[in-house]
Scaffold this active site. Structure first.
Site, short mmCIF file in Angstrom:
data_model
loop_
_atom_site.label_atom_id
_atom_site.label_comp_id
_atom_site.label_asym_id
_atom_site.label_seq_id
_atom_site.Cartn_x
_atom_site.Cartn_y
_atom_site.Cartn_z
N ASP A 135 74.60 9.30 28.81
CA ASP A 135 73.62 10.15 28.14
C ASP A 135 72.67 9.30 27.29
O ASP A 135 72.26 9.71 26.22
CB ASP A 135 74.34 11.19 27.27
CG ASP A 135 73.41 12.27 26.76
OD1 ASP A 135 72.48 12.65 27.47
OD2 ASP A 135 73.61 12.73 25.62
N CYS A 190 83.28 27.30 43.37
CA CYS A 190 83.07 28.47 42.50
C CYS A 190 83.35 29.76 43.27
O CYS A 190 83.77 30.77 42.67
CB CYS A 190 81.63 28.50 41.99
SG CYS A 190 81.30 27.31 40.68
N CYS A 193 83.12 33.76 42.15
CA CYS A 193 83.25 33.87 40.68
C CYS A 193 81.87 33.79 40.01
O CYS A 193 80.99 33.06 40.46
CB CYS A 193 84.15 32.73 40.17
SG CYS A 193 84.27 32.63 38.39
N CYS A 216 69.74 28.85 25.39
CA CYS A 216 71.10 28.29 25.34
C CYS A 216 71.48 27.91 23.90
O CYS A 216 70.72 27.22 23.21
CB CYS A 216 71.16 27.06 26.25
SG CYS A 216 72.71 26.16 26.15
N CYS A 243 78.08 25.26 22.12
CA CYS A 243 78.72 26.48 22.60
C CYS A 243 79.54 26.09 23.82
O CYS A 243 79.07 25.31 24.65
CB CYS A 243 77.64 27.49 22.99
SG CYS A 243 78.25 28.98 23.80
N CYS A 246 80.80 29.07 28.46
CA CYS A 246 80.77 29.01 29.93
C CYS A 246 81.82 28.05 30.47
O CYS A 246 82.08 28.02 31.67
CB CYS A 246 79.37 28.66 30.43
SG CYS A 246 78.81 27.02 30.00
N CYS A 250 85.84 29.48 32.36
CA CYS A 250 85.94 28.98 33.73
C CYS A 250 87.41 28.80 34.15
O CYS A 250 88.16 28.09 33.48
CB CYS A 250 85.20 27.65 33.86
SG CYS A 250 85.31 26.98 35.54
S1 SF4 Z 1 83.23 30.26 35.64
FE1 SF4 Z 1 83.60 28.26 36.63
S2 SF4 Z 1 84.31 28.75 38.72
FE2 SF4 Z 1 83.38 30.61 37.87
S3 SF4 Z 1 81.24 30.50 38.61
FE3 SF4 Z 1 81.28 29.59 36.56
S4 SF4 Z 1 81.52 27.39 36.91
FE4 SF4 Z 1 82.09 28.41 38.83
#
Ligand code: SF4
Length: 350
Positions: A135, A190, A193, A216, A243, A246, A250
């Site tokens: 970064d 993913c 989901c 964001c 934050c 998300c 997951c």
């Molecule tokens: S929560 Fe995780 S697995 Fe579900 S769509 Fe988002 S990044 Fe993909």
């Protein structure tokens, strides 16, 4: 030179230096530069003009470091031990700080460690070129990591690994050494989901893998200077620096691993600190307690601004009203406007 053996040795040395995984790729970033171009053209970078300025370097690693033909992509986990982030998010009187920022600033850990790895490779082969980043330059880190086979970019725009979730830092070494490249796994795990898109408190996802930075909370509390848009403030809850929603939602993060680095363990009990107490810090205290921490990036004024928003969102309490009133006249005008907003929320409907 036996480059296959060298690549195997590099993985061992990387592990000895604290990296959890390392993979090697070439400099062709496929569709990612085009994605970046579209994202920038749509203005999703908000005030982060530097993303636009260096877009050409991001798109072509060999333009950033001439002669580069391989990139070593490495990850280092940061999840602190015995942590309960969801419990902190549910406590409106506590400050939620993104888990990556609880300990030492990762820039100060990952890049020097990669530089050590580069020095070790150089000692073994001699005469090659190396540049280490984390970064710290216009580098498409997640695209490189995905291409190298470290994971896939999830709908939440973060790199995900089936064996480690997403709670890790990434770093890279650019080199002109002709190392064998690892096989990318282009599969998207993913599936159907969309939990991350649904959970975002400020609805910052325009769609899968497309984030509007201007909404964001990580951007608003860290990169954004000046006032936070009033319509977003009530949605920010107690998130005062970054934050993780998300990531926390997951399902792949049930595989996230606890960090092996003491440096990433929380300092000054920042994993669950009282909002009022943090708001009472003087600038000298802020500078002392965030020394060597990524939190410094928001600056003292940004820190107070973020805390004022969280105090406005906290359950009504006389203690919070007293804390806001006590500092109202000593903070700068930008922060004062947030303090007034918080006081109005705390005193509703009185
Ligand atoms: S929560 Fe995780 S697995 Fe579900 S769509 Fe988002 S990044 Fe993909």
């Amino acid at each position: 030179m036996d480059t296959k053996q060298l690549a195997a040795d590099i993985r061992i040395w990387a592990a000895e230096l604290g990296f959890d995984k390392l993979a090697i790729t070439d400099t062709d970033l496929g569709r990612h530069p085009e994605y970046l171009e579209r994202w920038l053209a749509a203005g999703r970078q908000a005030s982060m003009d530097w993303m636009q300025r260096h877009a050409d370097l991001r798109a072509a690693p060999a333009r950033l470091v001439p002669g580069t033909i391989r990139i070593l992509s490495a990850r280092m986990h940061y999840a602190p031990p015995e942590d309960d982030p969801l419990a902190v998010l549910q406590r409106g009187d506590l400050a939620y700080i993104s888990r990556y920022a609880l300990g030492r600033d990762y820039h100060k850990v990952v890049r020097p460690r990669l530089a050590k790895l580069a020095a070790r490779i150089d000692a073994a082969v001699g005469g090659a070129g190396f540049r280490a980043f984390s970064d710290s330059a216009p580098v498409l880190e997640k695209a490189i990591a995905e291409k190298s086979g470290l994971g896939w970019i999830g709908k939440n725009t973060l790199l995900l690994s089936r064996d480690a979730g997403s709670l890790f830092f990434l770093g890279e070494i650019f080199t002109d050494l002709p190392l064998p490249v690892d096989e990318a796994d282009p599969r998207d795990h993913c599936g159907s989901c969309h939990a991350c898109l649904d959970v975002c408190p400020t609805d910052a996802f325009v769609g899968p893998r497309e984030l509007d930075a201007g909404r964001c909370i990580a951007y608003l509390t860290i990169e954004h200077r000046g006032a936070i848009p009033e319509d977003l403030r009530p949605l920010m809850g107690n998130r005062v620096f970054g934050c993780d929603d998300c990531q926390l939602v997951c399902p792949w993060n049930k595989f996230a691993r606890t960090t092996a680095e003491d440096d990433f363990h929380p300092r000054h009990a920042l994993e669950a600190s009282d909002l009022v107490e943090l708001f009472s810090w003087t600038e000298a205290e802020f500078l002392e307690r965030t020394a060597g921490s990524a939190i410094r990036r928001t600056g003292y004024s940004g820190w107070l601004r973020n805390l004022a928003v969280a105090l406005g969102n906290a359950p009504q309490s006389a203690r919070i009203v007293a804390a806001l009133r006590a500092r109202r006249d000593e903070v700068d005008p930008m922060v004062r406007e947030h303090v007034d907003w918080a006081l109005a929320r705390q005193c509703e409907p009185c």
